[in-house]
Design an enzyme around this catalytic site. Structure first.
Site, PDB file in Angstrom:
ATOM      1  N   GLU A   1       0.895  -1.123   0.007  1.00 58.81           N
ATOM      2  CA  GLU A   1      -0.009   0.089  -0.046  1.00 58.81           C
ATOM      3  C   GLU A   1       0.781   1.174  -0.134  1.00 58.81           C
ATOM      4  OE1 GLU A   1      -2.163  -1.201   3.334  1.00 58.81           O
ATOM      5  OE2 GLU A   1      -3.834  -1.452   2.158  1.00 58.81           O
TER       6      GLU A   1
ATOM      7  N   GLU B   1      -2.809 -10.315   3.790  1.00 57.84           N
ATOM      8  CA  GLU B   1      -3.838 -10.234   4.551  1.00 57.84           C
ATOM      9  C   GLU B   1      -4.844 -11.324   4.985  1.00 57.84           C
ATOM     10  OE1 GLU B   1      -2.545  -7.965   2.722  1.00 57.84           O
ATOM     11  OE2 GLU B   1      -2.699  -5.995   3.537  1.00 57.84           O
TER      12      GLU B   1
HETATM   13  C1  1HE Z   1       7.412  -7.875  12.173  1.00 55.91           C
HETATM   14  C2  1HE Z   1       6.847  -7.829  10.778  1.00 55.91           C
HETATM   15  C3  1HE Z   1       5.371  -7.172  10.789  1.00 55.91           C
HETATM   16  C4  1HE Z   1       8.778  -8.811  10.633  1.00 55.91           C
HETATM   17  N1  1HE Z   1       5.044  -6.706  12.017  1.00 55.91           N
HETATM   18  N2  1HE Z   1       6.784  -6.995  13.354  1.00 55.91           N
HETATM   19  N3  1HE Z   1       2.502  -8.490   7.081  1.00 55.91           N
HETATM   20  C5  1HE Z   1       2.879  -9.710   6.944  1.00 55.91           C
HETATM   21  O1  1HE Z   1       2.188 -10.501   6.994  1.00 55.91           O
HETATM   22  C6  1HE Z   1       4.359 -10.117   6.546  1.00 55.91           C
HETATM   23  C7  1HE Z   1       5.040 -10.504   8.054  1.00 55.91           C
HETATM   24  N4  1HE Z   1       6.564 -10.444   7.942  1.00 55.91           N
HETATM   25  C8  1HE Z   1       7.216 -11.561   7.272  1.00 55.91           C
HETATM   26  O2  1HE Z   1       6.305 -12.371   6.680  1.00 55.91           O
HETATM   27  C9  1HE Z   1       8.572 -11.731   7.393  1.00 55.91           C
HETATM   28  O3  1HE Z   1       8.904 -10.948   8.635  1.00 55.91           O
HETATM   29  C10 1HE Z   1       9.199 -11.185   6.298  1.00 55.91           C
HETATM   30  C11 1HE Z   1       9.310 -12.038   4.882  1.00 55.91           C
HETATM   31  C12 1HE Z   1       9.037  -9.996   5.877  1.00 55.91           C
HETATM   32  C13 1HE Z   1      10.719 -11.132   6.605  1.00 55.91           C
HETATM   33  O4  1HE Z   1      11.259 -12.378   6.933  1.00 55.91           O
HETATM   34  P1  1HE Z   1      12.494 -12.557   7.808  1.00 55.91           P
HETATM   35  O5  1HE Z   1      12.897 -13.853   8.100  1.00 55.91           O
HETATM   36  O6  1HE Z   1      13.507 -11.631   7.198  1.00 55.91           O
HETATM   37  O7  1HE Z   1      12.300 -11.883   9.420  1.00 55.91           O
HETATM   38  P2  1HE Z   1      11.420 -12.313  10.466  1.00 55.91           P
HETATM   39  O8  1HE Z   1      12.458 -13.271  11.398  1.00 55.91           O
HETATM   40  O9  1HE Z   1      10.123 -12.770  10.008  1.00 55.91           O
HETATM   41  O10 1HE Z   1      11.260 -10.922  11.453  1.00 55.91           O
HETATM   42  C14 1HE Z   1      12.401 -10.302  11.817  1.00 55.91           C
HETATM   43  C15 1HE Z   1      11.748  -9.390  12.996  1.00 55.91           C
HETATM   44  O11 1HE Z   1      10.847  -8.357  12.288  1.00 55.91           O
HETATM   45  C16 1HE Z   1      10.784 -10.113  13.976  1.00 55.91           C
HETATM   46  O12 1HE Z   1      10.847  -9.211  15.225  1.00 55.91           O
HETATM   47  P3  1HE Z   1      11.952 -10.068  16.615  1.00 55.91           P
HETATM   48  O13 1HE Z   1      11.560  -8.885  17.390  1.00 55.91           O
HETATM   49  O14 1HE Z   1      11.303 -11.114  16.819  1.00 55.91           O
HETATM   50  O15 1HE Z   1      13.109  -9.872  15.924  1.00 55.91           O
HETATM   51  C17 1HE Z   1       9.417 -10.139  13.585  1.00 55.91           C
HETATM   52  O16 1HE Z   1       8.458 -10.074  14.466  1.00 55.91           O
HETATM   53  C18 1HE Z   1       9.650  -8.573  12.919  1.00 55.91           C
HETATM   54  N5  1HE Z   1       8.466  -8.404  11.803  1.00 55.91           N
HETATM   55  N6  1HE Z   1       7.419  -8.160   9.875  1.00 55.91           N
HETATM   56  C19 1HE Z   1       5.772  -6.677  13.027  1.00 55.91           C
HETATM   57  N7  1HE Z   1       4.647  -7.137   9.980  1.00 55.91           N
HETATM   58  C20 1HE Z   1      -3.703  -1.162   7.315  1.00 55.91           C
HETATM   59  S1  1HE Z   1      -3.948  -2.789   7.240  1.00 55.91           S
HETATM   60  C21 1HE Z   1      -2.590  -3.603   6.572  1.00 55.91           C
HETATM   61  C22 1HE Z   1      -2.505  -5.057   6.886  1.00 55.91           C
HETATM   62  C23 1HE Z   1      -1.160  -5.608   6.633  1.00 55.91           C
HETATM   63  O17 1HE Z   1      -0.131  -4.955   6.190  1.00 55.91           O
HETATM   64  S2  1HE Z   1      -1.361  -7.462   6.625  1.00 55.91           S
HETATM   65  C24 1HE Z   1       0.417  -7.955   6.346  1.00 55.91           C
HETATM   66  C25 1HE Z   1       1.391  -8.007   7.483  1.00 55.91           C
END
Ligand code: 1HE
Length: 265
Positions: free
Chosen positions: A121, A141
């Site tokens: 977005e 989502e």
């Molecule tokens: C996060 C987020 C997040 C990572 N919110 N903390 N978005 C998603 O569904 C995508 C979610 N994220 C992922 O699928 C993966 O993190 C990635 C593919 C982007 C990257 O993977 P990777 O292996 O490099 O990293 P990781 O180990 O998953 O995450 C590293 C850190 O980033 C970890 O935090 P830590 O404190 O445990 O080290 C994760 O929690 C953090 N992190 N992504 C919060 N999204 C207005 S409505 C909009 C609705 C949406 O956007 S829905 C889609 C959400």
């Protein structure tokens, strides 16, 4: 006027060069640049101010290996928001992204890694999207039990069409590479998206600011109008832009045969 330095940005950083090109960086790589409420407020503040500065074009980029992981899911979980609270969160996302799309300053997004959910977005609020070979696009989502709230139903549907967007949300389909290009998620696919975005920003910054203002606001506004009203608005905007003092020298150069001609290479 308030200066960018006075905004006290924590999740974004901004570096502007002498040519008026600003590099705006998402700066939470440890969280994959997920958009928490504070970052969205910073985007609102920055893109409210930027059109009133000397910045002529923006490269929107990210620290780390992923552009943006979308909504901060951990914050959203922790805050346990009510429907009304999340509605207001979404309205701040809209405020930020509308400031970007309608602000009149060209924004070129330099993409890499995940451009997912709210990250897509955000990217779709830029005027040009440049991907590299690591870039992938998705709307996860559906898998998270959520719905888009940052304008994807408008901007992503506009880029790829309703049917593809519904497929992305229902099935978690991921687009990358040439396929992402062919469906309209990005306009450039290169080895180095930041270098290309910078080159495009520099090219755009050569246009008169009033012309760029029209390109980066009027077209979006006109898409929201009836054809009759859009034609009227186009004539009014062209009346102002096409008679601006900044265009006189360029027209004179064309008439004198000193201006560059439009060539395929
Ligand atoms: C996060 C987020 C997040 C990572 N919110 N903390 N978005 C998603 O569904 C995508 C979610 N994220 C992922 O699928 C993966 O993190 C990635 C593919 C982007 C990257 O993977 P990777 O292996 O490099 O990293 P990781 O180990 O998953 O995450 C590293 C850190 O980033 C970890 O935090 P830590 O404190 O445990 O080290 C994760 O929690 C953090 N992190 N992504 C919060 N999204 C207005 S409505 C909009 C609705 C949406 O956007 S829905 C889609 C959400």
């Amino acid at each position: 006027m308030q200066a960018i330095d006075d905004l006290g940005l924590k999740n974004l950083s901004v570096e502007a060069d002498g040519d008026g090109i600003a590099r705006v960086s998402l700066n939470r790589p440890e969280k994959r640049n997920a958009l928490n409420a504070e970052t969205v407020e910073e985007l609102v503040a920055l893109f409210t101010l930027l059109p009133r500065t000397k910045v002529r074009a923006v490269v929107l980029r990210a620290e780390g290996t992923h552009f943006c992981a979308g909504l901060d899911l951990v914050e959203h979980h922790r805050e346990d928001r009510s429907p009304a609270e999340f509605m207001h969160i979404c309205m701040r996302w809209h405020e930020a992204f509308n400031k970007m799309e309608y602000g009149g300053v060209p924004i070129i997004a330099a993409l890499k890694g995940a451009v997912v959910g709210g990250g897509l977005e955000l990217a779709s609020s830029a005027h040009v999207r440049v991907a590299d070979t690591s870039t992938y696009f998705a709307l996860p989502e559906g898998q998270r039990g959520l719905f888009t709230g940052g304008g994807a139903t408008i901007r992503v549907a506009d880029l790829v069409g309703k049917a593809r967007m519904i497929d992305m949300m229902l099935t978690g389909r991921v687009y990358k590479g040439e396929e992402a290009m062919s469906v309209g998620l990005c306009q450039y696919l290169v080895e180095d998206s930041e270098a290309k975005a910078m080159e495009l920003a520099r090219a755009a910054a050569q246009n008169p600011p009033l012309t760029n203002f029209a390109i980066c606001s009027a077209i979006s506004h006109m898409q929201n109008m009836s054809a009759l009203d859009a034609a009227y608005a186009e004539a009014v905007v062209a009346g102002i832009v096409n008679t601006q003092p900044d265009s006189r020298g360029r027209l004179e150069a064309f008439a004198n045969k000193t201006a560059a001609r439009v060539r395929p290479e």
